[in-house]
Design a protein around this motif. Structure first.
Motif, PDB file in Angstrom:
ATOM      1  N   GLU A   1      -4.180  -3.380  -9.301  1.00  0.00           N
ATOM      2  CA  GLU A   1      -4.718  -2.346 -10.392  1.00  0.00           C
ATOM      3  C   GLU A   1      -3.463  -1.251 -10.681  1.00  0.00           C
ATOM      4  O   GLU A   1      -2.778  -0.911  -9.688  1.00  0.00           O
ATOM      5  N   ASN A   2      -3.880  -0.815 -11.887  1.00  0.00           N
ATOM      6  CA  ASN A   2      -3.018   0.628 -12.085  1.00  0.00           C
ATOM      7  C   ASN A   2      -3.202   1.532 -11.410  1.00  0.00           C
ATOM      8  O   ASN A   2      -4.214   2.006 -10.969  1.00  0.00           O
ATOM      9  N   ASP A   3      -2.058   2.148 -10.939  1.00  0.00           N
ATOM     10  CA  ASP A   3      -2.245   3.661 -10.005  1.00  0.00           C
ATOM     11  C   ASP A   3      -3.316   4.633 -10.468  1.00  0.00           C
ATOM     12  O   ASP A   3      -3.757   5.471  -9.801  1.00  0.00           O
ATOM     13  N   HIS A   4      -2.969   4.873 -11.895  1.00  0.00           N
ATOM     14  CA  HIS A   4      -3.449   5.990 -12.534  1.00  0.00           C
ATOM     15  C   HIS A   4      -5.152   5.406 -12.468  1.00  0.00           C
ATOM     16  O   HIS A   4      -5.888   6.578 -12.218  1.00  0.00           O
TER      17      HIS A   4
ATOM     18  N   SER B   1       0.807  -1.290  -0.169  1.00  0.00           N
ATOM     19  CA  SER B   1      -0.120   0.000   0.031  1.00  0.00           C
ATOM     20  C   SER B   1       0.717   1.361  -0.051  1.00  0.00           C
ATOM     21  O   SER B   1       0.423   2.179  -0.462  1.00  0.00           O
ATOM     22  N   MET B   2       2.108   1.178   0.568  1.00  0.00           N
ATOM     23  CA  MET B   2       2.697   2.573   0.543  1.00  0.00           C
ATOM     24  C   MET B   2       3.937   2.508  -0.398  1.00  0.00           C
ATOM     25  O   MET B   2       4.487   3.482  -0.339  1.00  0.00           O
ATOM     26  N   ARG B   3       4.067   1.466  -1.144  1.00  0.00           N
ATOM     27  CA  ARG B   3       5.151   1.388  -2.198  1.00  0.00           C
ATOM     28  C   ARG B   3       4.233   1.390  -3.430  1.00  0.00           C
ATOM     29  O   ARG B   3       4.608   0.408  -4.351  1.00  0.00           O
ATOM     30  N   ARG B   4       3.732   2.346  -3.964  1.00  0.00           N
ATOM     31  CA  ARG B   4       2.928   2.249  -5.256  1.00  0.00           C
ATOM     32  C   ARG B   4       3.772   2.945  -6.215  1.00  0.00           C
ATOM     33  O   ARG B   4       4.907   3.192  -6.194  1.00  0.00           O
TER      34      ARG B   4
ATOM     35  N   LEU C   1      -6.724   3.653 -10.220  1.00  0.00           N
ATOM     36  CA  LEU C   1      -6.895   3.446  -8.686  1.00  0.00           C
ATOM     37  C   LEU C   1      -7.156   5.038  -8.511  1.00  0.00           C
ATOM     38  O   LEU C   1      -8.337   5.426  -7.914  1.00  0.00           O
ATOM     39  N   TYR C   2      -6.244   6.002  -8.830  1.00  0.00           N
ATOM     40  CA  TYR C   2      -6.500   7.418  -8.182  1.00  0.00           C
ATOM     41  C   TYR C   2      -7.952   7.890  -9.071  1.00  0.00           C
ATOM     42  O   TYR C   2      -8.586   8.601  -8.324  1.00  0.00           O
ATOM     43  N   ALA C   3      -7.964   7.691 -10.349  1.00  0.00           N
ATOM     44  CA  ALA C   3      -9.441   8.277 -10.878  1.00  0.00           C
ATOM     45  C   ALA C   3     -10.572   7.517 -10.230  1.00  0.00           C
ATOM     46  O   ALA C   3     -11.398   8.303  -9.784  1.00  0.00           O
ATOM     47  N   TRP C   4     -10.574   6.292  -9.766  1.00  0.00           N
ATOM     48  CA  TRP C   4     -11.792   5.556  -9.068  1.00  0.00           C
ATOM     49  C   TRP C   4     -12.044   6.277  -7.778  1.00  0.00           C
ATOM     50  O   TRP C   4     -12.928   6.781  -7.440  1.00  0.00           O
ATOM     51  N   VAL C   5     -10.815   6.634  -6.942  1.00  0.00           N
ATOM     52  CA  VAL C   5     -10.980   7.095  -5.826  1.00  0.00           C
ATOM     53  C   VAL C   5     -11.256   8.453  -5.834  1.00  0.00           C
ATOM     54  O   VAL C   5     -12.000   9.084  -4.878  1.00  0.00           O
ATOM     55  N   CYS C   6     -10.818   9.416  -6.823  1.00  0.00           N
ATOM     56  CA  CYS C   6     -11.275  10.781  -6.951  1.00  0.00           C
ATOM     57  C   CYS C   6     -12.534  10.984  -7.559  1.00  0.00           C
ATOM     58  O   CYS C   6     -13.222  12.031  -7.596  1.00  0.00           O
ATOM     59  N   GLY C   7     -13.205   9.934  -7.911  1.00  0.00           N
ATOM     60  CA  GLY C   7     -14.515   9.874  -8.603  1.00  0.00           C
ATOM     61  C   GLY C   7     -14.668  10.464 -10.134  1.00  0.00           C
ATOM     62  O   GLY C   7     -15.772  10.758 -10.797  1.00  0.00           O
ATOM     63  N   THR C   8     -13.475  10.339 -10.578  1.00  0.00           N
ATOM     64  CA  THR C   8     -13.275  10.695 -12.086  1.00  0.00           C
ATOM     65  C   THR C   8     -13.616   9.646 -12.993  1.00  0.00           C
ATOM     66  O   THR C   8     -13.845   9.863 -14.361  1.00  0.00           O
TER      67      THR C   8
END
Length: 89
Positions: free
Chosen positions: A53-56, A16-19, A58-65
Motif C-alpha cells: 500500500e501507499n505510505d501516505h 518495513s524499514m525501507r518505506r 498507510l499513515y492516514a490509516w494508522v493515524c486514524g484520519t
C-alpha cells in the motif's frame, strides 16, 4: 517453491524499514520487530499485502484520519495498539 519462513520474516522486516516516508519506516520497523515472529502464515500474508500500500494511505490509516479497507482493518488496529503501548514520550 515456497519461501522459507526465516527468509520471509527477514524480507518483510527489511520492507518495513525501507518505506517511502520516515514516519512509516519508524512505525513499521518497530512493529515488525515486535510482532512478525509471532504471526501465523495467513497474518504474514496480510502484512505482506499491507506493505504494497501507499505510505501516505498507510499513515492516514494508522493515524486514524482515514478508514482502512476492511481486509486490513484488524491489522491496522493492531499496529495502532502497538504504537499506543510503545510510543516514546
Amino acid at each position: 517453491m515456497t519461501e522459507p519462513r526465516d527468509i520471509r520474516l527477514k524480507r518483510l522486516a527489511m520492507r518495513s524499514m525501507r518505506r517511502g516516508i520516515k514516519e512509516m519506516d519508524v512505525i513499521l520497523s518497530g512493529y515488525a520487530a515486535a510482532r512478525l515472529p509471532g504471526m501465523s502464515d495467513p497474518a504474514l500474508d496480510t502484512y505482506d499485502g499491507l506493505l504494497s500500500e501507499n505510505d501516505h494511505d498507510l499513515y492516514a490509516w494508522v493515524c486514524g484520519t482515514a478508514t482502512p479497507p476492511a481486509p486490513l482493518a484488524d491489522l491496522i488496529a493492531d499496529i495502532r495498539d502497538w504504537i499506543s503501548v510503545n510510543q516514546r514520550t
